[in-house]
Design a protein around this motif. Structure first.
Motif, mmCIF file in Angstrom:
data_model
loop_
_atom_site.group_PDB
_atom_site.id
_atom_site.type_symbol
_atom_site.label_atom_id
_atom_site.label_comp_id
_atom_site.label_asym_id
_atom_site.label_seq_id
_atom_site.Cartn_x
_atom_site.Cartn_y
_atom_site.Cartn_z
ATOM 1 N N LEU A 1 9.822 9.590 -42.290
ATOM 2 C CA LEU A 1 9.081 9.850 -43.521
ATOM 3 C C LEU A 1 7.647 9.344 -43.403
ATOM 4 C CD1 LEU A 1 11.792 8.952 -46.216
ATOM 5 C CD2 LEU A 1 11.030 11.222 -45.493
ATOM 6 N N GLN B 1 4.166 11.582 -43.794
ATOM 7 C CA GLN B 1 3.013 11.222 -44.615
ATOM 8 C C GLN B 1 1.716 11.295 -43.828
ATOM 9 O OE1 GLN B 1 2.444 10.551 -47.914
ATOM 10 N NE2 GLN B 1 4.507 11.390 -48.111
ATOM 11 N N ARG C 1 0.752 14.962 -43.445
ATOM 12 C CA ARG C 1 0.246 15.556 -44.687
ATOM 13 C C ARG C 1 -1.188 15.110 -44.949
ATOM 14 N NH1 ARG C 1 5.540 14.537 -48.617
ATOM 15 N NH2 ARG C 1 6.880 16.151 -47.676
ATOM 16 N N PHE D 1 1.807 13.636 -56.388
ATOM 17 C CA PHE D 1 2.916 14.517 -56.028
ATOM 18 C C PHE D 1 2.536 15.937 -56.430
ATOM 19 C CE2 PHE D 1 5.261 10.840 -55.093
ATOM 20 C CZ PHE D 1 6.439 11.208 -54.453
ATOM 21 N N PHE E 1 -0.782 8.316 -50.343
ATOM 22 C CA PHE E 1 0.573 8.889 -50.288
ATOM 23 C C PHE E 1 0.555 10.245 -50.970
ATOM 24 C CE2 PHE E 1 4.976 9.591 -51.299
ATOM 25 C CZ PHE E 1 5.699 8.940 -50.311
ATOM 26 N N GLY F 1 3.214 13.114 -51.972
ATOM 27 C CA GLY F 1 4.607 13.522 -52.077
ATOM 28 C C GLY F 1 4.719 14.967 -52.529
ATOM 29 N N LYS F 2 5.905 15.542 -52.304
ATOM 30 C CA LYS F 2 6.143 16.933 -52.707
ATOM 31 C C LYS F 2 7.358 17.013 -53.623
ATOM 32 C CE LYS F 2 3.929 19.477 -48.943
ATOM 33 N NZ LYS F 2 4.058 20.605 -48.006
ATOM 34 N N SER G 1 10.781 17.715 -52.071
ATOM 35 C CA SER G 1 11.513 16.599 -51.451
ATOM 36 C C SER G 1 11.314 15.345 -52.308
ATOM 37 C CB SER G 1 11.013 16.366 -50.020
ATOM 38 O OG SER G 1 9.602 16.191 -50.000
ATOM 39 N N GLU H 1 13.605 11.950 -51.997
ATOM 40 C CA GLU H 1 13.375 11.254 -50.734
ATOM 41 C C GLU H 1 11.974 10.644 -50.686
ATOM 42 O OE1 GLU H 1 14.824 12.263 -46.281
ATOM 43 O OE2 GLU H 1 13.376 13.688 -47.126
ATOM 44 N N ASP H 2 10.965 11.438 -51.052
ATOM 45 C CA ASP H 2 9.584 10.952 -51.019
ATOM 46 C C ASP H 2 9.355 9.832 -52.035
ATOM 47 O OD1 ASP H 2 8.994 12.746 -49.047
ATOM 48 O OD2 ASP H 2 7.868 14.130 -50.322
#
Length: 430
Positions: free
Chosen positions: A156, A160, A163, A262, A350, A352-353, A356, A359-360
């Protein structure tokens, strides 16, 4: 003899009146009376005061020009005319555009008018802007602990980094931000949690309600995310926004707090917003957006539809979205993430999506050292009996559009697709 004297007096009086008239007449009026092509040479004159109408027209032109810049014309510099004012503002709160020049630049301009052409204007939104130079973030993604490096956290962590790399590469390719200035407008969607030193940029329809619940629990405002109602989350004003701090407070938090956002697949986020705001009773979006959309894009609309604004069709909504002369302005629920969170100006630690999310989100909570019993909530507190917007549902909505409308919609969100590495949602898109 007496008649001759009277005649001479009249001539003398008329000549004196002509001299007075010439002295009092405005030279600018004389210029307009000249034959085209003939120069009227005159000495230095004080600038004539503008009337309200002409001043307002100039402000409108400046505002329109600034709006074009805001919508995507990323220019590296804007050179003002030598006599341009250093601060211009419109009366519209949402489009209050100000061009600000540094104090030392203004002093230089006073002593050297030619140098004024070489000064850049800074494009800033909001009254009383706070200029904060941001060259780079001094904080990176929190490091993994030694015991985490052999499990799932490591993969993970690499996701990151990838991304962030894609986001940086996209910004460097398409944006010109060598001289980066962050204003309160750019941080107006960022929420602050001081205890764990978090900055969260709110992206609607990407889990923002539950993220606010998490921030409230971290801040000690609630013991559990399940105890916080939807209206408390969005209308309780329990969370602080970054633009509510002074310049020093904004600068300090941007450089020392963990910044995260996110995001969600753009078409899916758009359909989710449409379903939420237009397919359910809503006493804001129906009268404000619905009435304007139906009035502009529906042929032979019923009086009831025009009165209530209910029943907006997805195709009509897309017509509104793609119209450069929208009958009503943009809304955060379908605006670009690129504009909401300014990822090319702010170095997010960070990313995030929604796809996911669990988990993120839990990985992020682990990185910041959140309590182990705090996990990201997955409940749906609005229209809980309705299925979440999925890829299949999204495709069914976009199937109602023509290929050209789908293409234009993709173009509209192109930077979000590119910056966050989402695939094209339809094969016929280019």
């Amino acid at each position: 003899m007496r008649l001759a004297c009277m005649f001479s007096f009249i001539l003398l009086f008329g000549a004196a009146g002509l001299v007075v008239f010439i002295q009092l007449q405005d030279p600018e009026d004389i210029v307009h009376q000249q034959t085209p092509g003939i120069k009227y040479n005159m000495g230095h004159q004080q600038p004539k005061k503008q009337d309200c109408a002409s001043s307002n027209n100039q402000n409108v032109r400046r505002k329109n020009s600034a709006e074009e810049l805001a919508m995507g014309n990323q220019r590296s510099s804007l050179y003002p005319p030598a006599n341009a004012p250093t601060k211009l503002q419109s009366t519209d709160r949402k489009q209050n555009i100000i061009f600000v020049m540094k104090d030392h630049q203004k002093k230089d301009a006073e002593t050297n008018p030619i140098g004024l052409h070489k000064r850049r204007r800074r494009f800033i939104i909001k009254k009383s802007p706070i200029l904060i130079a941001m060259n780079s973030s001094s904080l990176n993604l929190p490091m993994l602990k030694s015991e985490d490096r052999n499990n799932n956290w490591k993969s993970l962590y690499q996701i990151q980094r990838e991304r962030k790399r894609i986001m940086r590469d996209t910004c460097s390719k398409y944006k010109s931000n060598n001289r980066r200035i962050i204003t309160p407008y750019h941080v107006s969607r960022i929420f602050v949690e001081d205890k764990y030193r978090i900055l969260y940029c709110e992206v609607p329809k990407a889990g923002c309600s539950n993220w606010k619940r998490v921030l409230m629990v971290l801040n000690g405002l609630a013991s559990s995310t399940k105890d916080i109602q939807h209206n408390t989350v969005h209308y309780g004003n329990y969370l602080k926004r970054l633009d509510g701090f002074d310049r020093k407070g904004i600068y300090h938090r941007l450089n020392t707090y963990t910044k995260m956002l996110f995001i969600r697949e753009p078409f899916e986020k758009l359909v989710s917003a449409f379903r939420d705001k237009f397919e359910h009773p809503n006493n804001y979006y129906h009268p404000v957006f619905g009435k304007a959309i139906i009035s502009r894009y529906r042929v032979n609309a019923s009086k009831e539809a025009l009165r209530t604004g209910s029943g907006v069709k997805f195709k009509e909504f897309i017509q509104y979205l793609l119209d450069v002369h929208r009958p009503v302005g943009m809304d955060i629920h379908w605006d670009h993430v690129n504009r909401l969170c300014s990822p090319c100006l702010i170095d997010y630690d960070f990313v995030g999506k929604f796809e996911s999310m669990e988990e993120d989100a839990n990985f992020f909570l682990h990185l910041i050292g959140a309590p182990q019993n705090l996990t990201f909530p997955r409940f749906k507190d609005r229209h809980s009996n309705e299925e979440r917007t999925t890829t299949k549902i999204t495709q069914s909505y976009f199937a109602q559009l023509s290929p050209a409308q789908r293409q234009h919609s993709y173009d509209f969100y192109y930077m979000d697709y590119l910056m966050f590495n989402y695939s094209k949602p339809f094969e016929d898109l280019y």
